[in-house]
Every structure is written in structure tokens, then in C-alpha cells.
Design a protein around this motif. Structure first.
Motif, short mmCIF file in Angstrom:
data_model
loop_
_atom_site.label_atom_id
_atom_site.label_comp_id
_atom_site.label_asym_id
_atom_site.label_seq_id
_atom_site.Cartn_x
_atom_site.Cartn_y
_atom_site.Cartn_z
N GLY A 6 73.69 -82.30 9.40
CA GLY A 6 72.38 -81.84 9.86
C GLY A 6 71.23 -82.51 9.14
N TYR A 7 70.10 -81.76 9.08
CA TYR A 7 68.85 -82.30 8.57
C TYR A 7 68.15 -81.28 7.69
CZ TYR A 7 69.70 -85.03 12.85
OH TYR A 7 70.27 -85.78 13.84
N GLU A 8 67.50 -81.76 6.63
CA GLU A 8 66.65 -80.93 5.81
C GLU A 8 65.24 -81.53 5.80
OE1 GLU A 8 68.19 -80.85 1.87
OE2 GLU A 8 68.12 -83.03 1.62
N ARG A 58 71.05 -71.74 4.95
CA ARG A 58 71.03 -72.02 3.52
C ARG A 58 72.41 -71.58 3.05
NH1 ARG A 58 66.33 -69.32 0.14
NH2 ARG A 58 67.44 -67.50 0.90
N LYS A 59 72.49 -70.40 2.44
CA LYS A 59 73.80 -69.77 2.27
C LYS A 59 74.04 -68.79 3.40
CE LYS A 59 74.00 -70.23 -2.75
NZ LYS A 59 74.08 -69.53 -4.05
N GLU A 60 72.97 -68.34 4.03
CA GLU A 60 73.06 -67.52 5.22
C GLU A 60 72.55 -68.32 6.40
OE1 GLU A 60 69.16 -66.31 3.18
OE2 GLU A 60 71.10 -67.17 2.68
N GLU A 113 68.07 -87.46 27.05
CA GLU A 113 68.79 -86.81 25.97
C GLU A 113 68.05 -87.00 24.65
OE1 GLU A 113 71.45 -84.90 26.37
OE2 GLU A 113 71.41 -85.30 28.54
N ILE A 114 68.37 -86.14 23.70
CA ILE A 114 67.77 -86.27 22.36
C ILE A 114 68.25 -87.56 21.71
CG2 ILE A 114 67.62 -85.25 20.06
CD1 ILE A 114 68.06 -82.52 21.35
N ALA A 115 67.32 -88.33 21.18
CA ALA A 115 67.67 -89.51 20.38
C ALA A 115 67.86 -89.05 18.94
CB ALA A 115 66.57 -90.57 20.50
N TRP A 116 69.07 -88.62 18.62
CA TRP A 116 69.33 -87.98 17.34
C TRP A 116 69.20 -88.96 16.18
CZ3 TRP A 116 70.25 -82.78 17.16
CH2 TRP A 116 70.60 -82.14 18.35
N PRO A 117 68.40 -88.64 15.17
CA PRO A 117 68.40 -89.46 13.95
C PRO A 117 69.72 -89.30 13.20
CG PRO A 117 66.43 -88.06 14.11
CD PRO A 117 67.39 -87.58 15.14
N MET A 118 69.93 -90.19 12.24
CA MET A 118 71.16 -90.11 11.44
C MET A 118 71.20 -88.79 10.67
SD MET A 118 71.45 -93.94 9.83
CE MET A 118 69.77 -93.89 9.21
N PRO A 119 72.34 -88.12 10.67
CA PRO A 119 72.46 -86.87 9.91
C PRO A 119 72.89 -87.16 8.48
CG PRO A 119 74.46 -87.21 11.13
CD PRO A 119 73.57 -88.39 11.44
N ARG A 120 73.00 -86.10 7.70
CA ARG A 120 73.62 -86.17 6.39
C ARG A 120 74.58 -84.99 6.26
NH1 ARG A 120 70.59 -83.89 1.25
NH2 ARG A 120 72.79 -83.51 0.88
N LYS A 121 75.45 -85.04 5.26
CA LYS A 121 76.45 -84.00 5.08
C LYS A 121 75.96 -82.93 4.12
CE LYS A 121 80.40 -86.98 6.11
NZ LYS A 121 81.69 -87.54 5.64
N TYR A 122 76.28 -81.66 4.45
CA TYR A 122 75.89 -80.53 3.62
C TYR A 122 77.14 -79.71 3.28
CZ TYR A 122 71.15 -81.61 5.06
OH TYR A 122 69.96 -82.24 5.28
N PRO A 140 62.39 -75.40 1.57
CA PRO A 140 63.39 -75.94 0.64
C PRO A 140 64.73 -75.21 0.74
CG PRO A 140 61.26 -75.75 -0.46
CD PRO A 140 61.10 -75.10 0.89
N GLU A 141 65.81 -76.00 0.72
CA GLU A 141 67.21 -75.54 0.74
C GLU A 141 67.69 -75.13 2.13
OE1 GLU A 141 68.02 -72.57 -2.18
OE2 GLU A 141 67.02 -73.65 -3.80
#
Length: 713
Positions: free
Chosen positions: A102-104, A140-142, A84-93, A54-55
Motif C-alpha cells: 500500500g501507501y503512506e 495502522r494496528k487497527e 482504470e486507476i494508474a496505480w503508483p508503485m506500492p511498498r510493503k508494510y 503518521p503511521e
């Protein structure tokens, strides 16, 4: 040898699974999907699945303002090529003023394999052997770089669809290609985008925009979008650090769980670019703050030569630590025994120094080998194993009994070896050096922490040199004294005082045994400590029985052996069941247990934080705790400034604490770190003083009052 057996077994036990790598932040697994088997022209997929704690999140092909995309390096047999990598849709962080892509949670990065007619399965397994070396950055934050090596055997004569739903979900999460057209027009310091062909039900709805080309737009800047009839438009600022000038820009647009991709043709002339950088400036700043900011107190990062000098000085100072003093006092007896025999004294000094340096090199080799096998280790790691603590207590008891004159070593060994021992005193001196290193392992001296923390990140050869320099520093005073005739003249002549001094040195060894019993109690409970105490008493009885004669010696010896074996069996059961970690971590109301992320939470509430990285087996830690950290005046200063006090107890192995030490450039305890929101983390001295701690507190800004802080939490 005991340390090698214990830790070598632990390392080999963790090398069995080659398709899964687990860290404190992610679980990475290599998966395969071949629903129609391994035939030319048939779909064959492999993919790295990252499951984040998480996070935490990893990154898309364009990480945004900071970060690094996951990198996959494949090693495949002839006739097989990876796409090549078939990248899934990312989201914003959003992180502060930055925005990353990236991805969580859990994400699969699928890669197609092209099987040609030239492919031949392995002769041994009849399978396609897929090898992967992956590198990913989790934040995360680091931010923490991670990597792993994977091996997967895909049967050549059967279909593989076990992970079909996982791959299908990843395919569904990929953006759909648009067949229409898109343009990017350069307009001064911004880009104007126009995209046609989007589904009609999207009109007048806001979309998220992700450029696949990194370091072109100002990711975290404000941008605008609008619909011009059936055409989606946007105005996006250019990045001042732009390093690329592409002719076409692949872009991804998303709305909810749907996404679309298209290559936008660039119109206009690009402005001049900034100097290219291997890593984005934002990531450089983030990593600098998260990994090396705590070491900024010394001005700059350690160089290899500075680390060598620090290790040498740390080894010199180690001789003054209470751990090593009993062994050094024994060596003074060795000087006196040689009297005016300068050759014997010099040989003794060289042999002792060789034992010290060889032991440190052996310890360095062990650390490097286990680190390479995926173990997270630091200085004093062997004392995190309760069995090793018990073995050292037994060894120190025997040394103390020998010094007290209860028995002589020749009583334990055959006469041939005893005569060899007496004819080769250099062997005794060498073993004294080994013993000195064993006794010194719970201590950390100034300069040691930074040098050893630097060493664990170096190539193996350079890391070994750091350990050798530490051993050289520890052996140097005795080596110099053995070669300087004036030193021998300062010693009194051999006599009765040598016997008295030898017997006196038994008591510090017994004191060390008491301390080890306390450490074992902290690790495995009072029952384990009690069982070990009985074993030590029985061992002492056995050693005493060696001086008896006739039938009495046999009877007493048998009773002692039976007693020792019985309680050793009981002890083995106790040390094999380690107490829960929270039983070790002290939480007395003043101090809280350190856990990952707790520092960031407290800093976000406005409180400064002081972290005590400690261990029960660390003598320096206990000294600092008694003299400084339990000082009522120091605790009052902490309270006056509303400083949160966290204790990271490393008595037992804790990968999270090991990782935190590594991020701070250290590999052992004690470590004292003072955090504030206004400055980089400050690392204090290993030998802590109240004046140094108060100076750090005085320099820090005042925190909100405790009542306000508690309410905010």
C-alpha cells in the motif's frame, strides 16, 4: 427545537466543501488535470489524493495478506468515460506476521478520462461535472473503513494545470512497462518466475516483487530470488487460500524509487483452488478483532431483534436512574390528581407515553440525519454543546420554581392558551414525556449501550425502530400502571400531601441545575458557570416578580430582565469559546489522558490497560467514578497488576473518542474496557461494581513490574 437548531446549523456548515473529505486519519481530495482543455483526444486526468496521518496507510490494487484496495465509482455525463486507476508503485508494510501492499504519507490515484465528441458541458455551469463515490481502508494496528462523496466542476473552455506537479509526480511513481518477456511456471506448491529485459544496472541487485493478482501467492512467506545472467528469477510459495487461476500474471518489480511492470505468461497446471471469499481470511480476522472483538464477551454479534429487546430493557431500567426519578415522581402526582377517574388516568398514561416515544424517535431522526451528513454523534451528544447545557439549566430552574410554587405556567402565557391547557390535560402529559426524555439524556442504563451502538450502523428505518423501542421501554411502566385499577388504589387520597410532594420535587431539579453548572464549568470555565448562575438568579427573580402587583411588579421585572439579558450576553461569549480539550481531560498521575494509539503502545510494552470512557455530564459515569474508580482498594488492585489507567473524556465533542466508541460497538458513555495481550478486549457493565472489576483483573495474566515497564517505554 434548540437542539435541532444548534446541530442542524453545525451540520450544514460542514457540507460546503464537496471536493475534500477529512477524517481523523486521512484527508481525501478530488483533483483534476486538463493541461490542454476538455477536447476529444486531449489528456484529461482526475484523481483521488489521500494524505494519511503518521503511521496510517491505505492499499494498492492487490492489498497483500489483508486489506482492501481503494474503490472509485464515477458518475460522469454522456460522452465521458473513466479509465482504470494508474496505480503508483506500492511498498510493503509488515504487520505482525502479515505483509500488506500500500501507501503512506500522500498518494495520488490518477484516472484518465476519455472525452468524446458527444460530450456537452453543463448548461448551467459550462463545465464537466465529475461525481465520485470513493471507499478506502486505512490501517495502522487497527483497520478502519472510510468513504466520501466528491463533486468537481472542470471548466470546459480553459486548461487546468494547477495540480500538474502532483499528477506528474504520480506518473513518475508508476512502474515502467517492460517490452521483453516473463514467465511464471507452476512447480507444485510454488511459482518459478523468470523476467527478461530489465535494465543492465540492476543485475545482481535484489528486487521487490508485487503480483497484481491477489490471493495467489503466500505474501508473508519466505521467497528466494537470483540472477541467471540477464534474467531475474524467483521462487515464490503459493497461497493455501488461493482462489484464482489466471492464465497471465501482471507483476511489478521495484528497486528503490524505480519500478517495472510486465505480464508474465503462466505455464503448467494450477492446483485445486480453495473456496472463494468476498474478503480475504486475514482481513476478516483483522476486522473481527479490531471492531467486534470487544463485544465477544456476549458470545456473538447483536441481531436486530436482540438489539430491539436490549433497547426495550434499557428503557425500562432507565426509569430507575437518578436522572429520571424527579419526573416520575411528578407523574405519581398526576395519578393522584385523577383520583378514581379511570378514563382520565388512562388518557394521561397514553399521552405521556406518546411524548416519551415521540421524543426518542425525534432524537433518533436527528442522530440519523446528522450521521448521514458526516457528523460523529453518540448518546447524550447534545450535552457536548455548552449552549445546550446552559439552556437545560435554565429549563430545570424554571421547572423547579414551578414545582416550588413560585409561579404558575398560566402567568407566562395568554389566557386563551391557559384555558386551552386546562381543558386539554393530555397536552401536559405529553410534554411531561418530552421533559422526561430531556432529563434522561445524561443517563445510560444497562443494555442501552450495545443497542444504541448497534443502531447507528443500521439503515435509517431500523435505527429509528431501536430508538422507538427505547422510548417504549421507558414509558411502559407508567402506561401499564395507568391502565391497572389496582395501582390507583395503592395511592393515598388527594390532599395536602400532594402539595408537599410537589414542592419536595423542586429540590432534585435544583440539584440537577447545580450539576449542570459544574458541567458547564468543566466545558467552558468558571467564568461561564458564574455568568450562568447570575442568569438563573435573575430568571428566578423575574419568575417571582410575576406574583407581585402594581408598579412593584413592573420595576422588579424590568430589573430582572436587564440583569438576565446582560449576563446572558456575557455567557454567550464564554460558551462560544470552548476550553482546550486537555483542560477537560484529567491527568492526575494515576490516570492518563486517552489518545489514539496509546492503548496499543502500552499493550506492546506488556502492560494491561483499563480505559474509562466518561463525560462530566454523564450521571452514571460520575456515580461509577465515586463508588468504584476512586475506591482506594480498587486502585490498589490496579497498581498491584501494573494496569495502565486511561481516561477518555467525552465532555466536549471529540471525533477520535466517538470513533473509538463506534469501533467498540457503542455510541455513548459510560464505557469501561479492559485490554490485555492474551485475550480480546473485555467490555464491563455500564453500572460498574468493584467485584466485577476485580474479577476481570484476577482473570488477566500478571504484567511486568512497573520498573521494568517504565524502562521499556
Amino acid at each position: 427545537m434548540l437542539l435541532f437548531l444548534l446541530w442542524g446549523g453545525a451540520a450544514s456548515a460542514q457540507l460546503g466543501g464537496k471536493s475534500v473529505v477529512v477524517t481523523e486519519r486521512t484527508r481525501a481530495e478530488l483533483l483534476a488535470h486538463a493541461p490542454e482543455g476538455l477536447e476529444p483526444g486531449k489528456p484529461v486526468w482526475v484523481g483521488l489524493q489521500l494524505t494519511h496521518q503518521p503511521e496510517w496507510h491505505s492499499y494498492w490494487k492487490n492489498p497483500g495478506d489483508s486489506g482492501l484496495p481503494t474503490k472509485l465509482e464515477w458518475k460522469l455525463p454522456a460522452g465521458v468515460l473513466a479509465g482504470e486507476i494508474a496505480w503508483p508503485m506500492p511498498r510493503k508494510y509488515p504487520i505482525g506476521t502479515l505483509i500488506n501492499y500500500g501507501y503512506e504519507h500522500t498518494v495520488l490515484l490518477p484516472v484518465p478520462l476519455n472525452i468524446s465528441s458527444d460530450f456537452q458541458p453543463s448548461l448551467l455551469s459550462g463545465a464537466l461535472e465529475v461525481k465520485l463515490k470513493a471507499q478506502w481502508l486505512v490501517c495502522r494496528k487497527e483497520c478502519i473503513p472510510e468513504e466520501g462523496e466528491f463533486l468537481l466542476a472542470i471548466p470546459a473552455k480553459s486548461a487546468i494545470a494547477l495540480h500538474g506537479p502532483v499528477f506528474q509526480a504520480s506518473f513518475a511513481a508508476q512502474p515502467k512497462p517492460l517490452a521483453d518477456k516473463a514467465t511464471v511456471t507452476i512447480d507444485g506448491t510454488s511459482l518459478r518466475l523468470r523476467v527478461s529485459g530489465l535494465p543492465a544496472d540492476l543485475r545482481n541487485k535484489p528486487l521487490e516483487f508485487f503480483p497484481e493478482t491477489p490471493e495467489v501467492i503466500e505474501t508473508s512467506a519466505q521467497w528466494s530470488q537470483a540472477w541467471d545472467g540477464q534474467v531475474w528469477t524467483a521462487q515464490v510459495p503459493l497461497s493455501p487460500q488461493r482462489s484464482l487461476s489466471p492464465d497471465a500474471m501482471p507483476i511489478v518489480l521495484t528497486q528503490g524509487n524505480q519500478g517495472w511492470s510486465i505480464d508474465a505468461r503462466v505455464q503448467g497446471t494450477w492446483p485445486a483452488t480453495a473456496a472463494p471469499a468476498a474478503v480475504s481470511p486475514a482481513l476478516q480476522e483483522a476486522l473481527r478483532k479490531n471492531v467486534t472483538a470487544a463485544a465477544a464477551e456476549s458470545g456473538a454479534r447483536l441481531t436486530f431483534m436482540a438489539a430491539l429487546l436490549g433497547a426495550l430493557l434499557g428503557g425500562l431500567i432507565l426509569n430507575m436512574m437518578p436522572c429520571v426519578f424527579p419526573v416520575l415522581a411528578i407523574k405519581v402526582l398526576g395519578f393522584a390528581q385523577h383520583g378514581s377517574n379511570q378514563r382520565a388516568r388512562r388518557l394521561d398514561g397514553v399521552a405521556y407515553s406518546a411524548g416519551v416515544v415521540a421524543s426518542f424517535v425525534a432524537l433518533g431522526l436527528l442522530v440519523v440525519a446528522l450521521r448521514g451528513a458526516g457528523q460523529q454523534l453518540g448518546w447524550g451528544f447534545q450535552l457536548q454543546v455548552p449552549g445546550v447545557v446552559a439552556a437545560l439549566a435554565l429549563l430545570f430552574t424554571l421547572v423547579g420554581l414551578n414545582l416550588a410554587g413560585v409561579f404558575e405556567v398560566r402567568q407566562f402565557i395568554p389566557s386563551r392558551l391557559a384555558s386551552l391547557q386546562s381543558s386539554h390535560p393530555a397536552v401536559n402529559a405529553f410534554l411531561s414525556g418530552v421533559l422526561a426524555v430531556v432529563v434522561a439524556s445524561p443517563c445510560t442504563a444497562p443494555f442501552m449501550g450495545a443497542a444504541l451502538g448497534f443502531a447507528v450502523g443500521l439503515p435509517a428505518a431500523q435505527a429509528i425502530l431501536i430508538f422507538a423501542a427505547l422510548g417504549t421501554g421507558m414509558a411502559l411502566p407508567y402506561l401499564v400502571a395507568s391502565w391497572v385499577p389496582a395501582f390507583a388504589q395503592l395511592l393515598p387520597r388527594p390532599g395536602e400531601w400532594m402539595v408537599n410532594l410537589r414542592q419536595l420535587m423542586a429540590f432534585p431539579m435544583f440539584a440537577a441545575v447545580v450539576w449542570l453548572l459544574w458541567v458547564l464549568g468543566q466545558q467552558s470555565g468558571i467564568d461561564a458557570a458564574s455568568a450562568l448562575l447570575v442568569v438563573l438568579i435573575a430568571t428566578s427573580m423575574l419568575a417571582w416578580s410575576l406574583g407581585l402587583t402594581g408598579r412593584t411588579r413592573v420595576i422588579v421585572g424590568v430589573i430582572a430582565v436587564a440583569w438576565a439579558v446582560g449576563f446572558a450576553w456575557l455567557l454567550a461569549g464564554k460558551v462560544g469559546t470552548v476550553r482546550p480539550q486537555q483542560a477537560v481531560e484529567a491527568n492526575d498521575g494515576t490516570w492518563q489522558a486517552w489518545v489514539p494509539g496509546r492503548v496499543e503502545q502500552l499493550l506492546a510494552s506488556g502492560r494491561p490497560v483499563f480505559v474509562d470512557f466518561t463525560a462530566a455530564w454523564c450521571v452514571t459515569c460520575q456515580y461509577n467514578k465515586k463508588t468504584v474508580l476512586q475506591n482506594p482498594e480498587v486502585l490498589a488492585d490496579f497498581a498491584a497488576r501494573n494496569v495502565a489507567l486511561l481516561r477518555a473524556d467525552w465532555t466536549l465533542r471529540d471525533p477520535a473518542i466517538t470513533a473509538a466508541l463506534g469501533e467498540l460497538g457503542r455510541s455513548g458513555v459510560p464505557l469501561y474496557v479492559f485490554y490485555t495481550n492474551k485475550a480480546p478486549a473485555q467490555i464491563l457493565s455500564e453500572i460498574l461494581s468493584a467485584s466485577e472489576l476485580r474479577a476481570a483483573l484476577t482473570a488477566a495474566p500478571l504484567a511486568p513490574s512497573p520498573t521494568v515497564t517504565q524502562a521499556s517505554q
